[in-house]
Structures are given as structure tokens and as C-alpha cells.
Design a protein around this motif. Structure first.
Motif, PDB file in Angstrom:
ATOM      1  N   VAL A  38       0.855  -1.184   0.000  1.00  0.00           N
ATOM      2  CA  VAL A  38       0.000   0.000   0.000  1.00  0.00           C
ATOM      3  C   VAL A  38       0.895   1.240   0.000  1.00  0.00           C
ATOM      4  N   ARG A  39       0.593   2.161  -0.944  1.00  0.00           N
ATOM      5  CA  ARG A  39       1.426   3.373  -1.001  1.00  0.00           C
ATOM      6  C   ARG A  39       1.167   4.298   0.173  1.00  0.00           C
ATOM      7  N   ASP A  40      -0.106   4.429   0.545  1.00  0.00           N
ATOM      8  CA  ASP A  40      -0.470   5.373   1.594  1.00  0.00           C
ATOM      9  C   ASP A  40      -1.257   4.609   2.662  1.00  0.00           C
ATOM     10  N   GLU A  42      -2.534   5.440   5.302  1.00  0.00           N
ATOM     11  CA  GLU A  42      -3.726   6.115   5.855  1.00  0.00           C
ATOM     12  C   GLU A  42      -4.972   5.800   5.050  1.00  0.00           C
ATOM     13  N   ARG A  43      -4.793   5.435   3.777  1.00  0.00           N
ATOM     14  CA  ARG A  43      -5.952   5.109   2.934  1.00  0.00           C
ATOM     15  C   ARG A  43      -6.348   3.638   3.036  1.00  0.00           C
ATOM     16  N   TRP A  44      -5.510   2.833   3.733  1.00  0.00           N
ATOM     17  CA  TRP A  44      -5.781   1.402   3.775  1.00  0.00           C
ATOM     18  C   TRP A  44      -7.071   1.036   4.502  1.00  0.00           C
ATOM     19  N   ALA A  62       3.714  -0.824   3.878  1.00  0.00           N
ATOM     20  CA  ALA A  62       3.925   0.403   3.113  1.00  0.00           C
ATOM     21  C   ALA A  62       4.978   0.179   2.034  1.00  0.00           C
ATOM     22  N   GLY A  63       4.698   0.658   0.832  1.00  0.00           N
ATOM     23  CA  GLY A  63       5.690   0.526  -0.235  1.00  0.00           C
ATOM     24  C   GLY A  63       5.199   1.133  -1.527  1.00  0.00           C
ATOM     25  N   ASP A  64       6.125   1.189  -2.487  1.00  0.00           N
ATOM     26  CA  ASP A  64       5.837   1.817  -3.776  1.00  0.00           C
ATOM     27  C   ASP A  64       6.633   1.046  -4.827  1.00  0.00           C
ATOM     28  N   VAL A  65       5.945   0.483  -5.818  1.00  0.00           N
ATOM     29  CA  VAL A  65       6.667  -0.354  -6.789  1.00  0.00           C
ATOM     30  C   VAL A  65       7.689   0.443  -7.599  1.00  0.00           C
ATOM     31  N   ALA A  66       7.505   1.765  -7.666  1.00  0.00           N
ATOM     32  CA  ALA A  66       8.440   2.565  -8.452  1.00  0.00           C
ATOM     33  C   ALA A  66       9.811   2.690  -7.782  1.00  0.00           C
ATOM     34  N   GLN A  67       9.920   2.199  -6.534  1.00  0.00           N
ATOM     35  CA  GLN A  67      11.204   2.293  -5.829  1.00  0.00           C
ATOM     36  C   GLN A  67      11.895   0.922  -5.782  1.00  0.00           C
ATOM     37  N   ALA A  91      -0.502  -3.889  -9.343  1.00  0.00           N
ATOM     38  CA  ALA A  91      -0.230  -2.446  -9.273  1.00  0.00           C
ATOM     39  C   ALA A  91       0.192  -1.942 -10.646  1.00  0.00           C
ATOM     40  N   ALA A  92      -0.413  -0.873 -11.082  1.00  0.00           N
ATOM     41  CA  ALA A  92      -0.074  -0.300 -12.384  1.00  0.00           C
ATOM     42  C   ALA A  92      -0.555   1.135 -12.451  1.00  0.00           C
ATOM     43  N   ASP A  93       0.081   1.881 -13.342  1.00  0.00           N
ATOM     44  CA  ASP A  93      -0.426   3.193 -13.706  1.00  0.00           C
ATOM     45  C   ASP A  93      -1.321   2.949 -14.919  1.00  0.00           C
ATOM     46  N   THR A 183     -10.958  -4.759 -21.565  1.00  0.00           N
ATOM     47  CA  THR A 183     -11.413  -3.629 -20.735  1.00  0.00           C
ATOM     48  C   THR A 183     -12.641  -4.017 -19.904  1.00  0.00           C
ATOM     49  N   ILE A 184     -12.550  -3.730 -18.608  1.00  0.00           N
ATOM     50  CA  ILE A 184     -13.669  -4.031 -17.710  1.00  0.00           C
ATOM     51  C   ILE A 184     -14.629  -2.838 -17.737  1.00  0.00           C
ATOM     52  N   VAL A 185     -15.898  -3.095 -18.085  1.00  0.00           N
ATOM     53  CA  VAL A 185     -16.838  -1.967 -18.192  1.00  0.00           C
ATOM     54  C   VAL A 185     -17.918  -1.969 -17.112  1.00  0.00           C
TER      55      VAL A 185
HETATM   56  N1  LIG Z   1      -9.637  -2.112 -15.109  1.00  0.00           N
HETATM   57  C1  LIG Z   1      -9.493  -2.643 -16.326  1.00  0.00           C
HETATM   58  O1  LIG Z   1     -10.361  -2.504 -17.225  1.00  0.00           O
HETATM   59  C2  LIG Z   1      -8.248  -3.452 -16.629  1.00  0.00           C
HETATM   60  C3  LIG Z   1      -8.203  -4.105 -17.881  1.00  0.00           C
HETATM   61  C4  LIG Z   1      -7.062  -4.835 -18.192  1.00  0.00           C
HETATM   62  C5  LIG Z   1      -6.019  -4.927 -17.314  1.00  0.00           C
HETATM   63  N2  LIG Z   1      -6.088  -4.276 -16.103  1.00  0.00           N
HETATM   64  C6  LIG Z   1      -4.938  -4.410 -15.201  1.00  0.00           C
HETATM   65  O2  LIG Z   1      -5.417  -4.733 -13.911  1.00  0.00           O
HETATM   66  C7  LIG Z   1      -4.567  -4.145 -12.929  1.00  0.00           C
HETATM   67  C8  LIG Z   1      -5.411  -3.347 -11.955  1.00  0.00           C
HETATM   68  O3  LIG Z   1      -6.115  -2.359 -12.692  1.00  0.00           O
HETATM   69  P1  LIG Z   1      -7.234  -1.446 -11.978  1.00  0.00           P
HETATM   70  O4  LIG Z   1      -8.243  -1.108 -13.008  1.00  0.00           O
HETATM   71  O5  LIG Z   1      -7.635  -2.074 -10.697  1.00  0.00           O
HETATM   72  O6  LIG Z   1      -6.385  -0.149 -11.692  1.00  0.00           O
HETATM   73  P2  LIG Z   1      -6.592   0.960 -10.575  1.00  0.00           P
HETATM   74  O7  LIG Z   1      -7.980   0.912 -10.009  1.00  0.00           O
HETATM   75  O8  LIG Z   1      -6.088   2.212 -11.188  1.00  0.00           O
HETATM   76  O9  LIG Z   1      -5.622   0.488  -9.405  1.00  0.00           O
HETATM   77  C9  LIG Z   1      -4.231   0.552  -9.567  1.00  0.00           C
HETATM   78  C10 LIG Z   1      -3.598   0.013  -8.317  1.00  0.00           C
HETATM   79  O10 LIG Z   1      -2.176   0.077  -8.476  1.00  0.00           O
HETATM   80  C11 LIG Z   1      -1.656   0.773  -7.363  1.00  0.00           C
HETATM   81  N3  LIG Z   1      -0.443   1.496  -7.730  1.00  0.00           N
HETATM   82  C12 LIG Z   1      -0.286   2.397  -8.728  1.00  0.00           C
HETATM   83  N4  LIG Z   1       0.971   2.863  -8.715  1.00  0.00           N
HETATM   84  C13 LIG Z   1       1.616   2.246  -7.697  1.00  0.00           C
HETATM   85  C14 LIG Z   1       2.914   2.313  -7.177  1.00  0.00           C
HETATM   86  N5  LIG Z   1       3.838   3.133  -7.715  1.00  0.00           N
HETATM   87  N6  LIG Z   1       3.243   1.526  -6.123  1.00  0.00           N
HETATM   88  C15 LIG Z   1       2.318   0.707  -5.558  1.00  0.00           C
HETATM   89  N7  LIG Z   1       1.052   0.613  -5.989  1.00  0.00           N
HETATM   90  C16 LIG Z   1       0.698   1.377  -7.046  1.00  0.00           C
HETATM   91  C17 LIG Z   1      -2.759   1.729  -6.939  1.00  0.00           C
HETATM   92  O11 LIG Z   1      -2.493   2.179  -5.619  1.00  0.00           O
HETATM   93  P3  LIG Z   1      -3.037   3.588  -5.064  1.00  0.00           P
HETATM   94  O12 LIG Z   1      -4.368   3.257  -4.435  1.00  0.00           O
HETATM   95  O13 LIG Z   1      -2.005   4.014  -4.105  1.00  0.00           O
HETATM   96  O14 LIG Z   1      -3.170   4.514  -6.239  1.00  0.00           O
HETATM   97  C18 LIG Z   1      -3.952   0.814  -7.059  1.00  0.00           C
HETATM   98  O15 LIG Z   1      -4.010  -0.063  -5.958  1.00  0.00           O
HETATM   99  C19 LIG Z   1      -3.545  -3.308 -13.674  1.00  0.00           C
HETATM  100  O16 LIG Z   1      -2.354  -4.044 -13.771  1.00  0.00           O
HETATM  101  C20 LIG Z   1      -4.162  -3.098 -15.047  1.00  0.00           C
HETATM  102  O17 LIG Z   1      -3.169  -2.956 -16.028  1.00  0.00           O
HETATM  103  C21 LIG Z   1      -7.176  -3.533 -15.744  1.00  0.00           C
END
Ligand SMILES: NC(=O)c1ccc[n+]([C@@H]2O[C@H](COP(=O)([O-])OP(=O)(O)OC[C@H]3O[C@@H](n4cnc5c(N)ncnc54)[C@H](OP(=O)(O)O)[C@@H]3O)[C@@H](O)[C@H]2O)c1
Length: 366
Positions: A38-40, A42-44, A62-67, A91-93, A183-185
Motif C-alpha cells: 500500500v502506497r499510503d 492512511e488510505r488502507w 507500506a511501499g511503492d513499486v516505483a522504488q 499495481a499499475a499506472d 477492458t472491464i466496463v
Molecule cells: N480495469 C481494467 O479494465 C483493466 C483491464 C485490463 C487490465 N487491467 C490491469 O489490472 C490491474 C489493476 O487495474 P485497476 O483497473 O484495478 O487499476 P486501478 O484501479 O487504477 O488500481 C491501480 C492500483 O495500483 C496501485 N499502484 C499504482 N501505482 C503504484 C505504485 N507506484 N506503487 C504501488 N502501488 C501502485 C494503486 O495504488 P493507489 O491506491 O495508491 O493509487 C492501485 O491499488 C492493472 O495491472 C491493469 O493494467 C485492468
């Protein structure tokens, strides 16, 4: 192998998919314990509350994948190295407009940092990596579930960085499985939408009559899925025997909706609202990508600021429709005992949920 009795380390558990995957893994096996990165912190508590009673079996770290080392403390690192047997990396952007270099910081470097960290974990049996079907980028036609023919062209930095991350996982030497959702809709076939994404934003733009044109053909497959299908599949198969080195398309596949039929159904649903129907908004014209790019350029040069913003936001996503593709789902269907729900079966209910959310009463209450 199942997750039974395992200690699972999950990244992305505060997100839309990760939270649901974690809850399902804990509900499936009552002796599973989890660590959530979890990055933050406090939000957990808010994220843990969404897990319900099973949230009591999660320890947030606590942690951040970018590190490097995910920024974990020495203590957390030592405990995970001793205990974690299954890693689920979500975890992904997920921002499509992110420049490639920035998307890579989380999606590529983040995956590299995770792989470096877990390489020495004593109990590790499986890495489940959640990718995206759109690592296929601008490729067209049938897309197999393996690494496939290399693609060199992607619609956005998200797709490319996720492709690059997959390559790292494939060459890691670990026991891995890769899940590639489309894509999840909506949350389930009932249609509720609790995470608004690019598809919903594009629909909103078309609903407002702000985009006269979109790339694609009548038969371009629109592949979208529900959260319960994706999260259910990941939770069930993350630690599954027989999937070592497998890639699974968690996609509608042959149940995708042809773009023309999807637009017709969408416009028919909206036209039931007399107010919308009176506005005489036409169905967007379908064009090839070159013509769409000319349309984008003309908006840039002559359109007003609102139209420019709208068109720019679509440019990170809709060109995918000009690269029609059908995701093969053979491995996923075999592992799950059947295919994903056909898009046509839940699309009308998803539209109804959106219409409710867009209604003036809902806006006033928000
Ligand atoms: N949703 C879709 O339609 C979809 C479709 C195909 C694939 N995916 C894949 O499914 C996965 C989850 O997607 P999602 O839709 O759930 O995304 P999301 O709601 O945007 O959640 C992203 C998660 O990654 C965390 N995260 C982002 N940057 C981070 C960092 N630097 N260090 C640690 N944690 C970090 C976020 O934490 P914070 O709460 O701190 O931001 C959050 O928990 C991703 O890998 C995405 O590529 C999603």
C-alpha cells in the motif's frame, strides 16, 4: 497447487481489480493470509473495509513499486521473504494519456523491482502477473494467448509499458502465469459501474453529440468484460497447477460485440429518452484511422477548446478500434470451464447504469 494455506503478497489491492481479487482469494480459502502493498497506509482502512470480514486476514505493508525493493522496510522485506508463497501483481499506472517514460516508471520499472525482490524469496511458488489484452497494441486479426509475434506499435504508453513488463516476467525464470483482461466496463452482468474508464468517457462524449467520427468498421470487435469474470478468474487460477508459464486472455473473445451493432444498440437505448432523441444526435461515422487523424487535426486547428480537450482524450484510446482483433481465449476457457459472458448480454444493463449516473437527479444528489 492452490492458494490454500498460502501467504499471498498482493500489489494494487487498493485498486478496482486488486481489491476484488484479494477479497475473492481470501473468501475462497479461509486459511490464506495476505500482505497488501500500500502506497499510503492512511488510505488502507477504507480499502480494507471494502473487503468485509476477510479484511482481518490482511496485513498492509507500506511501499511503492516505483522504488527499488518496493521501498519496503527491512522488517517487511524479511517477513515476506520468509512467508510469501504466491505473489499477485496488479499495481499499475492505468492512465492511458501518461507519457511512455512515466508509464514505464510504474508498469515496467515497478515490475522489475518486484521481480528483483521476489527472486530470493524462500517459499515462493508462483507469480501471477496481471497484464492487459491490449499489449497486442495495433496488431490486427487473431491474437494468440502466448507472447506471439512481436508488436512494435501501440496506441498509448500504457499498452507499451505493460507489454514490456510482460517480457520481463516471461524471462524471469520464476514460476509465472500471466492474465490479460480486456477492458472491464461493469462490475457484473447486472451492469453496475463503479469504476469509470475511457470506454464510459467515450460514451459520454458520443451521448453529448461531441464526436461526429470514430475509427473502425461495422465489424470491428469491441472486447469488454465484467469485473466479476476477471477477478473471479484471477482469484481462482493465480496459484493453479498446470498453468506454469501460461498466458490467459480474460476476454470476451468470440463473444465480443461488433462495433456497428454495439453503436446501433447504444443509440436505440439512448433514443428511448425522448429528450435525447429530440436533439437529433447522429450515430458517429466510422472511418479509417488516416481520416480520423485528419478529423483530429481539423479539431486542433479550428475547434473550440472543449472539442479539442474531448478529442485529445479520445486519441489515447479510440484508435484501438482501427486495429480490429479477436483475442483467442482457448487456454482461459479450458481453465475456467467456459467462456466469458457475451458482451451483448450485459451491455444494455451497463448502459442503463450509466444513464442513471448521468441523469440530472443523480448529478444533483452527487
Ligand atoms: N480495469 C481494467 O479494465 C483493466 C483491464 C485490463 C487490465 N487491467 C490491469 O489490472 C490491474 C489493476 O487495474 P485497476 O483497473 O484495478 O487499476 P486501478 O484501479 O487504477 O488500481 C491501480 C492500483 O495500483 C496501485 N499502484 C499504482 N501505482 C503504484 C505504485 N507506484 N506503487 C504501488 N502501488 C501502485 C494503486 O495504488 P493507489 O491506491 O495508491 O493509487 C492501485 O491499488 C492493472 O495491472 C491493469 O493494467 C485492468
Amino acid at each position: 497447487m492452490s492458494a490454500r494455506g498460502s501467504t499471498v503478497f498482493v500489489t494494487g489491492a487498493t485498486g478496482y481489480v486488486g481489491g476484488d481479487v484479494l477479497r475473492r482469494m481470501l473468501e475462497r480459502d479461509h486459511d490464506v493470509h495476505a500482505y497488501a502493498l500500500v502506497r499510503d497506509l492512511e488510505r488502507w482502512p477504507a480499502a480494507a473495509a471494502r473487503l468485509g470480514a476477510v479484511g482481518a486476514r490482511v496485513t498492509a505493508v507500506a511501499g511503492d513499486v516505483a522504488q527499488p525493493g518496493l521501498g519496503l522496510t527491512g522488517d517487511a522485506r524479511a517477513r515476506l521473504a520468509e512467508e510469501a508463497s504466491v505473489v499477485v501483481h496488479l499495481a499499475a499506472d492505468t492512465t492511458f494519456s501518461r507519457p511512455l517514460a512515466e508509464a514505464r516508471q510504474t508498469n515496467l520499472d515497478g515490475t522489475r523491482h518486484l521481480l528483483d525482490l521476489i527472486a530470493g524469496w524462500h517459499q515462493l511458488r508462483r507469480l501471477a502477473h496481471v497484464s492487459t489484452a491490449f499489449v497486442a497494441g495495433c496488431r490486427t486479426g487473431a491474437v494468440p494467448e502466448d507472447a506471439g509475434r512481436p508488436t512494435t506499435d501501440w496506441v498509448n504508453g500504457y499498452e507499451q509499458s505493460k507489454h514490456e513488463a510482460e517480457s520481463l516476467v516471461r524471462s524471469s525464470g520464476l514460476d509465472w502465469v500471466i492474465f490479460r483482461p480486456s477492458t472491464i466496463v461493469c462490475d457484473s452482468p447486472v451492469g453496475a459501474v463503479s469504476q469509470v474508464n475511457a470506454v464510459h468517457r467515450a460514451l459520454r462524449v458520443y451521448h453529448h453529440g461531441l464526436a461526429a467520427m470514430m475509427p473502425g468498421t461495422e465489424s470491428s470487435p469491441v472486447d469488454v468484460v465484467t469485473l466479476d469474470y476477471v477477478a473471479g478468474a484471477v482469484a481462482r487460477l493465480a496459484a493453479s497447477d498446470g498453468l506454469r508459464g501460461a498466458t490467459l486472455h480474460l476476454c470476451a473473445g468470440r463473444g465480443a460485440y461488433p462495433l456497428g451493432a454495439l453503436l446501433d444498440a447504444t443509440y436505440a437505448a439512448w433514443a428511448r429518452d425522448a429528450g435525447w432523441s429530440r436533439r437529433g444526435i447522429p450515430r458517429p461515422a466510422l472511418t479509417d484511422l488516416a481520416t480520423y487523424r485528419l478529423f483530429e487535426r481539423s479539431i486542433e486547428e479550428t475547434g473550440d477548446e472543449r472539442l479539442r480537450r474531448v478529442t485529445r482524450s479520445l486519441s489515447h484510446f479510440v484508435p484501438q478500434l482501427a486495429a480490429p482483433k479477436t483475442f483467442d481465449t482457448t487456454t482461459a476457457d479450458a481453465a475456467l470451464g467456459g467462456p466469458a459472458p457475451v458482451v451483448e448480454s450485459f451491455w444494455p444493463r451497463m448502459l442503463a447504469s450509466l444513464a442513471d449516473a448521468w441523469s440530472p437527479t443523480a448529478r444533483a444528489a452527487a
